[in-house]
Design a protein around this motif. Structure first.
Motif, PDB file in Angstrom:
ATOM      1  N   ALA A   1      39.432  28.193  38.148  1.00  0.00           N
ATOM      2  CA  ALA A   1      38.734  29.163  38.979  1.00  0.00           C
ATOM      3  C   ALA A   1      37.495  28.609  38.979  1.00  0.00           C
ATOM      4  O   ALA A   1      36.882  28.044  38.393  1.00  0.00           O
ATOM      5  CB  ALA A   1      38.791  30.491  37.691  1.00  0.00           C
TER       6      ALA A   1
ATOM      7  N   HIS B   1      34.307  33.182  37.119  1.00  0.00           N
ATOM      8  CA  HIS B   1      34.768  34.436  36.348  1.00  0.00           C
ATOM      9  C   HIS B   1      34.036  35.615  36.372  1.00  0.00           C
ATOM     10  O   HIS B   1      32.905  35.455  36.357  1.00  0.00           O
ATOM     11  CB  HIS B   1      34.959  33.680  34.687  1.00  0.00           C
TER      12      HIS B   1
ATOM     13  N   GLN C   1      38.385  34.567  38.684  1.00  0.00           N
ATOM     14  CA  GLN C   1      39.364  35.150  37.796  1.00  0.00           C
ATOM     15  C   GLN C   1      38.742  36.217  37.129  1.00  0.00           C
ATOM     16  O   GLN C   1      37.824  36.101  36.889  1.00  0.00           O
ATOM     17  CB  GLN C   1      39.875  33.958  36.743  1.00  0.00           C
TER      18      GLN C   1
ATOM     19  N   ALA D   1      45.344  36.768  39.981  1.00  0.00           N
ATOM     20  CA  ALA D   1      43.831  36.485  39.331  1.00  0.00           C
ATOM     21  C   ALA D   1      43.333  37.634  38.643  1.00  0.00           C
ATOM     22  O   ALA D   1      42.174  37.380  38.199  1.00  0.00           O
ATOM     23  CB  ALA D   1      43.010  35.972  40.730  1.00  0.00           C
TER      24      ALA D   1
END
Length: 288
Positions: free
Chosen positions: A139, A142, A221, A248
């Motif tokens: 990713a 986050h 994500q 995701a």
């Protein structure tokens, strides 16, 4: 083929004993559990791994593990042991212990008061663990969001991330004394939100803060867990407005305002319990 519930083998129970009890916030208690029963625990890599604790009425004088089929034959439904689902905060394979954090609001609930009064040697049994979320090193950034019920999973996820990870973390608690220390990568910006008291639909600030917060470039994500309507609001924002791919998104209702866990669990099979309107919500667990 789906096996009917009645035909499924009973979930194996793990029986552990309380090793230590420690208060880690104004409304949170951490229990370290261990003992010979740890050999039956099958760890998972997931950072949101959870177990289903079983609590029996002390007046029955039962000792875990519980033979639920046998108990159903002799007890009315309202006297059966009840399940409460909690995130495993950490596992220490070398010491053969695990830790679970409990939110405690006085004598309300079942698991919280039990944890608040637990003593070394007290026994507890559970099935599990379950869980699916693992921070992806692929990713670009986050996004983590949750209320008190998601604190253990968020803490475990931050610890599991590569130290180069970047992103935003939003955590809502009642007040400043409920904050805990995170071992987070330097690039993960932690935003604490204080409601000023117990959760209500009017006092929660979490969904609004996420929507008003920084949105970075690249593939995100997401881990957003907690009260059901809050998670639904974030689903609309993340999936419908921002177009984040469902793969995701780790979105899960851990509990629902105004619902006892038994009602909350039953509603998972109904439209009100769905996070995505076209399929059952990705329900990891309930807390409390």
């Amino acid at each position: 083929m789906t096996v009917p519930a009645a035909a499924r083998p009973p979930r194996p129970m793990v029986v552990l004993e309380v090793v230590t009890r420690r208060k880690i916030g104004k409304h949170m208690v951490r229990l370290t559990l261990g003992g010979e029963g740890f050999a039956a625990f099958r760890n998972k890599e997931a950072t949101d791994k959870y177990v289903k604790l079983l609590f029996a009425d002390p007046a029955l004088g039962l000792t875990p593990p519980y033979d639920l089929e046998e108990l159903r034959a002799v007890l009315p439904p309202e006297r059966m042991p009840v399940r409460r689902t909690y995130t495993v905060r950490s596992v220490n394979e070398a010491n053969q212990t695990l830790q679970i954090d409990f939110v405690v609001h006085g004598e309300d609930g079942i698991a919280g008061p039990w944890a608040n009064h637990a003593k070394p040697g007290d026994l507890v049994c559970f099935s599990g663990p379950g869980g699916m979320y693992i921070p992806s090193p692929e990713a670009d950034w986050h996004l983590l969001a949750g209320d008190e019920s998601a604190l253990p999973a968020i803490a475990a996820s931050l610890e599991a991330m590569d130290r180069s990870a970047v992103g935003e973390v939003y955590v809502e608690v009642a007040e400043e004394k409920d904050e805990i220390k995170f071992r987070a990568p330097k690039g993960m910006n932690v935003h604490w939100l204080h409601r000023g008291g117990p959760f209500t639909p009017e006092s929660t600030k979490l969904a609004a803060a996420v929507m008003a917060g920084t949105w970075r470039e690249g593939q995100v994500q997401v881990f957003a867990h907690g009260e059901r309507e809050m998670v639904k609001a974030l689903r609309r924002y993340l999936a419908d407005e921002k177009g984040v791919d469902r793969k995701a998104l780790s979105l899960s209702a851990y509990w629902a305002f105004g619902r006892a866990e038994e009602t909350f669990q039953a509603e998972k099979r109904e439209p009100i319990g769905q996070i995505f309107p076209d399929e059952p919500g990705i329900q990891a667990a309930a807390r409390g």
